[in-house]
Design a protein around this motif. Structure first.
Motif, PDB file in Angstrom:
ATOM      1  N   GLU A   3       0.852  -1.191   0.000  1.00  0.00           N
ATOM      2  CA  GLU A   3       0.000   0.000   0.000  1.00  0.00           C
ATOM      3  C   GLU A   3       0.891   1.246   0.000  1.00  0.00           C
ATOM      4  OE1 GLU A   3      -3.745  -0.883  -0.239  1.00  0.00           O
ATOM      5  OE2 GLU A   3      -2.983   0.911  -1.159  1.00  0.00           O
ATOM      6  N   THR A  12      -2.556  -2.767  -4.842  1.00  0.00           N
ATOM      7  CA  THR A  12      -2.620  -3.859  -3.888  1.00  0.00           C
ATOM      8  C   THR A  12      -3.013  -5.138  -4.626  1.00  0.00           C
ATOM      9  OG1 THR A  12      -3.340  -2.343  -2.183  1.00  0.00           O
ATOM     10  CG2 THR A  12      -3.778  -4.674  -1.798  1.00  0.00           C
ATOM     11  N   ASN A  89     -11.277  -1.539   2.558  1.00  0.00           N
ATOM     12  CA  ASN A  89      -9.996  -1.145   3.174  1.00  0.00           C
ATOM     13  C   ASN A  89     -10.020   0.284   3.713  1.00  0.00           C
ATOM     14  OD1 ASN A  89      -9.088  -3.635   2.424  1.00  0.00           O
ATOM     15  ND2 ASN A  89      -7.590  -2.928   0.945  1.00  0.00           N
TER      16      ASN A  89
END
Ligand code: FER
Length: 261
Positions: A3, A12, A89
């Motif tokens: 990341e 990612t 995320n």
């Protein structure tokens, strides 16, 4: 898993693969009345997981290329998967993504001679359709914030050219602007940005990316050079790739992480 926020060419692992056990947004087709074109027009709309939560959403208008229509991103780019994964995320602000048809003419299908002058002209006409018809429709029908800080425009190729043409011409409406592999419909820099100082003050994000193998890269190069000469802050991302989906999907992924932040 990587990341690394400063390398805008890296994603990612699995960023565009459906992940088990996460909440999903929805993507559907809507129709809005267009006074510009004179008939109802289609667009796709992505609403994020949990929609409609309390509170209001930002809006990203995401535009397709010369061979596409409102479903091009959906058919080739899996934007709903990329965005769901970012949301899981916590890397995506609450936003609705609208996928318009940027060929603003009565028959807006990508059929026949897609480079015909009237079809190319329709990508110019889209500025009125977007500003006067589609944006008002979205703002009347979805719980969205309507100031420039909560409205973004980005797109691929022809849609990248449109995003910079329309966005930079309407900085009172858009604070976040992105072009992925913009096509030669993008205005020459002096016309695109006659007042670079004003743009530098108003822009929250100006993203420009292109593949190193892209035959249209000269369009991006001259724009990047002009922006640099005139000290207009922008992100210039030259990545390995052609005039193709890996570059455009990376553009959506990276731009989405940055926008509205
Ligand atoms: C051109 C070359 C490519 C052009 C447009 C494109 C308007 C668009 C390509 C795309 O959208 O993929 O000369 O002129």
């Amino acid at each position: 898993m990587n990341e690394n926020k400063s390398d805008y060419t890296i994603q990612t692992a699995g960023y565009d693969t459906e992940r088990e056990g996460i909440a999903r947004g929805e993507i559907c087709t809507i129709e809005y009345p267009s006074r510009t074109v004179g008939n109802p027009r289609k667009a796709m709309v992505y609403t994020p997981p949990g929609y409609p939560a309390a509170g209001e959403y930002s809006v990203l208008y995401l535009l397709h290329g010369i061979g596409g229509d409102e479903s091009e991103w959906y058919n080739h780019g899996k934007p709903q998967v990329i965005l769901d994964n970012l949301y899981a995320n916590q890397l995506l602000k609450p936003m609705i993504v609208v996928l318009p048809n940027g060929r603003a003419m009565p028959n807006d299908r990508a059929e026949g001679e897609i480079f015909a002058p009237d079809k190319v002209q329709a990508f110019e006409t889209f500025e009125s359709d977007l500003l006067d018809d589609l944006i008002p429709y979205i703002e009347a029908n979805y719980p969205v914030l309507t100031d420039r800080m909560h409205r973004a425009i980005a797109g691929l190729s022809m849609g990248g050219g449109q995003s910079l043409n329309i966005g930079l011409n309407n900085l009172d409406r858009f604070a976040w602007i992105g072009a992925f592999s913009p096509a030669p419909n993008m205005r020459p820099p002096e016309q695109l940005l006659p007042e670079p100082q004003k743009a530098a003050e108003l822009l929250s994000l100006l993203w420009l990316s292109c593949g190193d193998l892209d035959s249209l890269k000269n369009v991006s190069d001259r724009t990047h050079a002009y922006l640099s000469q005139h000290s207009v802050p922008h992100l210039w991302v030259e990545e390995h790739g052609d005039h193709d989906w890996p570059v455009w999907k990376n553009g959506l992924y990276q731009f989405s992480k940055l926008v509205f932040s």
